[in-house]
Design an enzyme around this catalytic site. Structure first.
Site, short mmCIF file in Angstrom:
data_model
loop_
_atom_site.label_atom_id
_atom_site.label_comp_id
_atom_site.label_asym_id
_atom_site.label_seq_id
_atom_site.Cartn_x
_atom_site.Cartn_y
_atom_site.Cartn_z
N PRO A 364 14.25 30.97 11.56
CG PRO A 364 16.48 30.82 12.20
CD PRO A 364 15.28 31.69 12.33
CE LYS A 368 13.44 30.75 6.16
NZ LYS A 368 13.42 30.31 7.56
CB SER A 685 9.78 49.34 18.80
OG SER A 685 10.62 48.30 19.26
CE LYS A 728 8.52 45.12 17.65
NZ LYS A 728 8.53 46.59 17.51
#
Length: 801
Positions: A364, A368, A685, A728
């Site tokens: 958010p 967009k 991960s 990341k």
């Protein structure tokens, strides 16, 4: 015995009479009636509905309302325009008006249930009931084309035994004259009401039969080439014969002509044109006050409002388009380039099936929705937005079938009506938040909309005709692609928008946010200034987000506080700097020193992906004397728990190589914890991070504080690739970490990472846990940190994963 006096909001009916026990549709349009309807819905949903005596006068004058009306219950209310609401009501009982009262915004009435007389069955009433039924059946059988009643309605009336109810049903369905209908409503004596109804039925039969004969004569006198004038000639003959307009609709012919003219102007296919003209012909044969006539009008209005052959000329100058996009949004190179490519291809290839369907995916606040509107303006297209969040009903996409009251077109067709062209840009916002339940699956309905091989003949159930969507530029937005079904995702060209870097946020604030908020808060660049260093401070120490929404809110807050100082006379202009920003916003919420200030044993920094961007998460490892228990806490998901167990076993297999006691797993207990335990955490991960933390705690070698890592681990120590590397790496960059360990298989993904991050962060690709430990662990052991067999010692360590 007198019944209770009640006070109810008044909704007068024009050209319509509501009877007890009947379900009626009515369009409320006057301002007072709309307010009265709103008040009724807030309370018990009951209203008083008297009829308007003279439809040409003000329906809200007390003298123009019938003394007796019907108390009705609101069953459904649908807003069909800004000033008009369509309601479905069920009549409850007749009521006498005691007093009308005008409030400030609507009319109320004190009413009392009307007392009926002659309600007991006797020979006379039984005979009258039978006569009414015979007269009704005669009208239906001889003139079915005028009454148009369903078999269920006829059966219900023929089987009705209650005299009062029988009168109301017959009057509602078989009497056309409005004055006759009001007479039936006002008559409380059942015997008199039956006699009155019988007389009116016979009169109606004569009138309708005469009208039928006139229509046959007019049709016989017309040539086949003059059939389009049939409706006009038919109405004229009726008026000449009767000397008045029995339908009470003097401009019906003009309305039908307008509909026909609009259909001709649209230049539709022959099949579609014939379908609409059949609906117009059906409308001509119905009383204007009937429910079906209203439904047909709504359908025709919806069809004629669609842009069947109306288009705009798109902008083709690539330089102008690029300048417009750059001026509206900073960054977003991939989106802008994709638009430029599509325009270039369109100029070279004129085929219609070259449709572009974009899906902008990202956290958010990254722009967009706003970039979609900017694309429409740059290309010179009309713009319409369809909010899909929370939509569960398939009919919201495909439209409702015209088999029940309240049916309407779907959101796609409504957006085309709003756009007023057949080649607009339609934004399908929050496509990942569509749901499905017993009402259908909207995502499946969208498959036809977003498939260029099918949408040239998209079929909306309400419009009931194919509509060409192949010229529409569809842009969809999503926060999480994993929640979009694979078949739908396959139809879209996905462009992922990642979190903004600090430099990007600074540029966005200077070029867009400050200008926008200056205008909103009534300030200018002369009486409000903020330094670049203050903006950087605001970005780093007050906001930690993927997008810029919170940043914009803080800028607005600064301006509001500056406005107070200017208006109160304290300052003529306000300048925000690093020195005084706390005076306006309070203490800083985040500090750049969140990264540990020294290397510690067992401390490793991992990276994780979320729907709002990349984050870092701390992990704590406690090693105590015990019997080899492995405790996992911190609201970990199943995947992370399995990663922790795999990492622990991997360390066991390398105990001798790492200089750890061979039987350490028998004499120590291990507690692995990720802080903020209330927040759920999961994902494949964290394996190498946990393995590094465990190894550090057992060997006494500290983990470098300036290193973050991400990657899954196998039992043999192999490092597996992960997803979300772009997000990341941004999380590590924001925290001030400048070395990131990544799986070797993720090296191709480095191309997606922003140049600013790549220039500042060193990426170390690894394929085994040994390479991870060689890079992440310090060479020297800290005193007292290694766990000896005889003197085990507890260490509690924080780790960010």
């Amino acid at each position: 015995m007198d019944t209770e006096i009640i006070t109810l909001p008044v909704i007068p009916t024009r050209g319509l009479v509501v009877y007890p026990l009947s379900t009626t549709q009515y369009d409320v349009s006057s301002k007072k009636a709309v307010i009265a309807l709103t008040e009724s819905i807030k309370k018990d949903q009951r209203v008083f509905m008297p009829a308007t005596i003279n439809v040409l006068e003000d329906e809200e004058l007390e003298s123009n309302l019938t003394k007796i009306g019907t108390v009705a219950e609101i069953k459904q209310a649908i807003r069909i325009s800004d000033s008009e609401i369509r309601i479905i009501v069920e009549g409850l009982f007749r009521a006498n008006t005691i007093r009308y009262t005008e409030t400030e915004s609507f009319m109320e009435a004190e009413v009392q249930e009307a007392e009926l007389t002659n309600t007991d069955d006797n020979i006379t009433i039984s005979a009258l009931k039978q006569a009414v039924k015979i007269a009704f059946v005669k009208n239906v059988q001889i003139l079915p084309q005028y009454l148009r009643l369903s078999n269920d309605t006829v059966t219900m009336i023929r089987s009705c035994e209650d005299a009062g109810t029988l009168c109301d049903l017959v009057a509602e369905h078989a009497i056309v004259n409005l004055n006759y209908k009001m007479d039936i409503l006002n008559e409380l004596d059942i015997e008199k009401r039956l006699n009155m109804l019988l007389e009116y039925l016979n009169e109606e039969f004569i009138i309708l039969n005469t009208e039928h004969d006139i229509g046959e004569k007019v049709k016989a006198s017309m040539d086949e080439n003059q059939r389009e004038y049939y409706l006009k000639e038919r109405l004229k003959a009726i008026n000449d014969e009767l000397g008045e307009n029995m339908l009470g609709d003097s401009d019906l012919a003009e309305e039908l002509d307008k509909y026909t003219e609009k259909v001709d102007e649209l230049q539709l296919s022959e099949e579609n044109e014939q379908k609409l003209k059949k609906e117009i012909e059906k409308l001509s044969k119905l009383p204007s006050i009937s429910q079906e006539a209203g439904i047909i009008r709504s359908y025709l209005d919806a069809c004629l409002a669609l842009p069947w052959n109306t288009s705009t000329i798109d902008e083709t100058d690539i330089a102008k388009i690029r300048n417009k996009l750059d001026s509206d949004h900073y960054g977003m190179k991939e989106v802008k380039e994709r638009i430029i490519e599509a325009i270039a291809v369109k100029q070279l290839c004129k085929e219609k099936n070259n449709q572009m369907i974009l899906c902008l995916a990202g956290p958010p606040g990254v722009g967009k929705t706003s970039i979609a509107k900017s694309i429409a303006e740059a290309l010179g297209k009309s713009y319409a937005r369809v909010a899909l969040g929370g939509v569960h009903d398939e009919s919201e996409i495909r439209g409702h079938r015209r088999t029940y009251l309240g049916a309407m077109q779907g959101r796609i067709m409504y957006a085309m009506t709003q756009a007023k062209t057949n080649n607009p840009l339609i934004l399908l916002d929050e496509i990942d938040k569509l749901g499905n339940d017993f009402r259908g699956d909207p995502t499946s309905a969208l498959l036809e909309v977003l498939d260029s091989e099918q949408n040239f003949s998209f079929y909306d159930h309400y419009i009931d005709m194919p509509f060409d969507l192949s010229q529409v530029l569809f842009v969809t937005t999503a926060n999480n692609l994993s929640s979009i079904p694979a078949p739908l995702r396959d139809r879209m060209d996905i462009i992922e928008l990642s979190s903004y870097t600090s430099e990007e946020k600074l540029n966005i604030a200077k070029k867009h946010l400050i200008k926008k908020q200056l205008k909103k808060n009534g300030l200018t660049s002369k009486n409000f200034k903020i330094t670049d260093s203050a903006l950087v401070d605001l970005i780093e120490n007050y906001t930690r987000e993927a997008g810029v929404r919170t940043l914009e809110r803080y800028i607005a807050k600064l301006m509001r506080k500056a406005a107070v100082k200017i208006v109160s006379g304290e300052e003529k202009s306000v300048r925000i700097s690093v020195k005084n920003i706390e005076d306006f916003l309070g203490a800083r919420k985040f500090n750049r020193d969140e990264m540990n200030d020294k290397d510690e044993v067992g401390l490793a920094t991992g990276l994780a992906w979320t729907a709002v961007g990349g984050v870092t998460l701390p992990v704590e490892v406690a090693v105590t004397s015990g019997s080899g228990k492995l405790i996992l806490t911190g609201s970990l998901g199943d995947v992370m728990k399995e990663s922790a167990q795999a990492a622990f076993t991997c360390v066991r297999t390398r105990a001798e190589t790492l200089g750890i006691e061979k039987d350490f797993y028998k004499i120590y207990d291990f507690h692995i914890h990720v802080p903020e335990g209330a927040t759920p955490k999961d994902g494949p991960s964290a394996g190498i991070t946990i393995a590094t933390a465990i190894t550090s705690a057992l060997t006494g070698r500290a983990v470098r504080r300036d290193i973050a890592m991400t990657g899954e681990i196998t039992l043999r120590g192999r490092v597996l690739p992960i997803g979300g590397l772009k997000e990341k790496s941004l999380a590590a960059y924001r925290l001030g970490i400048r070395t990131v360990i990544i799986p070797k298989d993720n090296v191709p993904n480095l191309e997606e990472i922003d140049d600013t991050v790549k220039n500042e962060v060193k990426f170390v690709p690894v394929s085994t846990i040994d390479e991870v430990l060689d890079t992440a662990l310090c060479s020297k052991k800290q005193t007292g940190k290694k766990h000896a067999k005889k003197e085990p010692k507890t260490e509690v360590l924080e780790t960010r994963i």
